[in-house]
Design an enzyme around this catalytic site. Sequence first.
Site, PDB file in Angstrom:
ATOM      1  N   ASP A 104       3.327   7.194   1.233  1.00  0.00           N
ATOM      2  CA  ASP A 104       4.454   6.719   2.030  1.00  0.00           C
ATOM      3  C   ASP A 104       5.607   7.715   1.948  1.00  0.00           C
ATOM      4  O   ASP A 104       5.694   8.497   1.004  1.00  0.00           O
ATOM      5  CB  ASP A 104       4.945   5.363   1.507  1.00  0.00           C
ATOM      6  CG  ASP A 104       3.877   4.292   1.646  1.00  0.00           C
ATOM      7  OD1 ASP A 104       3.002   4.442   2.509  1.00  0.00           O
ATOM      8  OD2 ASP A 104       3.933   3.315   0.867  1.00  0.00           O
TER       9      ASP A 104
HETATM   10  N1  URA Z   1       0.192   2.646  -2.052  1.00  0.00           N
HETATM   11  C1  URA Z   1       1.391   2.463  -1.464  1.00  0.00           C
HETATM   12  O1  URA Z   1       1.875   1.351  -1.328  1.00  0.00           O
HETATM   13  N2  URA Z   1       2.063   3.551  -1.044  1.00  0.00           N
HETATM   14  C2  URA Z   1       1.596   4.804  -1.203  1.00  0.00           C
HETATM   15  O2  URA Z   1       2.270   5.761  -0.807  1.00  0.00           O
HETATM   16  C3  URA Z   1       0.353   4.977  -1.817  1.00  0.00           C
HETATM   17  C4  URA Z   1      -0.344   3.877  -2.226  1.00  0.00           C
END
Ligand code: URA
Length: 239
Positions: A104
């Site tokens: 993310d």
């Molecule tokens: N899980 C998440 O919620 N975000 C990420 O960036 C990676 C795994």
Amino acid sequence: MDRIDKLLCATGRWSRREIKDLVRQGRVLADGRAVRRPEEKVDPSAVSLVVDGERVDCSPCVYVMLHKPAGLLSATEDRSQPTVVELLPEDLRRRGLFPVGRLDKDTTGLLLLTDDGDLAHRLLSPRKHVDKVYLARVEGRVDRSDVEALRAGLVLGDGTVCLPAGLEPVGDGSSCLVTLREGKYHQVKRMLAARGKPVAALHRLRMGPLTLDEGLKPGEWRFLTDRERAELAGLGDTI
Ligand code: URA
């Protein structure tokens, strides 16, 4: 056997013309001796090519470990927001490296970038059981009931079924290590939110055999070592 100029050109760092000049000026070494003609042939899997004192990786694909900082998208391009490939030099970007999986925008940590589509597929396939390990800071504290719930496999509010996952409290439980074998959308955040422990910060430490190099600061990158590449190769076909 491959021509030296072809191998160097494939790195995206020099044009054929530049390579011709580098060779003429004696700046290209193959196994320690100066190359005389750009069309000389070598075994790409065995040769050590050095240009201006720097070892050049002439394998057909490129593998980069990046410490992703917060604030960048895990994408190759975006109309309005900066992406992780913007951290790479132009010659690598020209090769079309892409991130293997997504973190993310606000997640930090280990991201692999490559132009090896087969490897990306192998690393991301849930059937290959490649573990990804995240360090999460949460609101509240994780406890034994959370550990057991993740181990059993959570079903999220929208019906999404998660594979069994590892959860290990760190310190007083306001941080924890989460180990996943899959990569559903916002998975760590959604799992921990489902347990009433929303994620305040998320950082990826490991992906299969790769561990984030502690020497890399956020935004820094390096090529994988021969050893790391061999370990990735151990996940399936050779790379
Ligand atoms: N899980 C998440 O919620 N975000 C990420 O960036 C990676 C795994």
